[in-house]
Each structure stands twice: as structure tokens, then as C-alpha cells.
Design a protein around this motif. Sequence first.
Motif, PDB file in Angstrom:
ATOM      1  N   GLY A  35      -0.844  -7.296  -1.406  1.00  0.00           N
ATOM      2  CA  GLY A  35      -1.951  -8.248  -1.370  1.00  0.00           C
ATOM      3  C   GLY A  35      -1.636  -9.646  -1.840  1.00  0.00           C
ATOM      4  O   GLY A  35      -2.531 -10.476  -1.920  1.00  0.00           O
ATOM      5  N   CYS A  40      -4.712 -16.128  -1.692  1.00  0.00           N
ATOM      6  CA  CYS A  40      -5.234 -15.144  -2.639  1.00  0.00           C
ATOM      7  C   CYS A  40      -5.252 -15.740  -4.047  1.00  0.00           C
ATOM      8  O   CYS A  40      -4.312 -16.404  -4.465  1.00  0.00           O
ATOM      9  CB  CYS A  40      -4.357 -13.895  -2.597  1.00  0.00           C
ATOM     10  N   ARG A  59      -7.770  -9.365  -6.191  1.00  0.00           N
ATOM     11  CA  ARG A  59      -8.520  -8.578  -5.215  1.00  0.00           C
ATOM     12  C   ARG A  59      -9.188  -7.337  -5.814  1.00  0.00           C
ATOM     13  O   ARG A  59      -9.276  -6.295  -5.185  1.00  0.00           O
ATOM     14  CB  ARG A  59      -7.615  -8.172  -4.061  1.00  0.00           C
TER      15      ARG A  59
END
Length: 79
Positions: A35, A40, A59
Motif C-alpha cells: 500500500g 498515500c 490506510r
Amino acid sequence: MSSVSLGQLLPGQKAVVRGLSAAALPFRRKLLAMGLTPGCTVEVVRVAPFGDPIELGLRGFSLCLRRAEADGVEVLPCR
């Protein structure tokens, strides 16, 4: 603001992933699968006493990376 490596951040700091540097080539696929993709937001939760590993929050889950892996991730620190 210029980018820094994820391994340079201190506990409590947040940053946005900018990309993976050449240092991340050996772990590139692994980092992307976990991820750590551009855009992000990550937060350094804590660092082990000798600096390795680093616990990250991203996340909605926690992720621990070795310092060498974290140094391969370029981030823009949040203010």
C-alpha cells in the motif's frame, strides 16, 4: 518543500508518499503491494530503540519496515 526519505521522519510526523527511489528497487513490488503508493498518507508511529524497524500507520493498518526499505520511499512531510 522538498522530499525526504521515509526513514528520516520522526515519530508522530505525517507525510505523503511521493514515489520510490532507486534504493527501493529490490523491494519495489513488496512496498507497492503493502500500500505504499504515490499519494498515500503515512504516519510514523514509533521507531525501535536502535532505529530499526519503523512502525507506520497507513490506510487503517500498521506496517513495520526495515530502515533500508523506508529509506527507499520518498515522501513530502505534512505541516
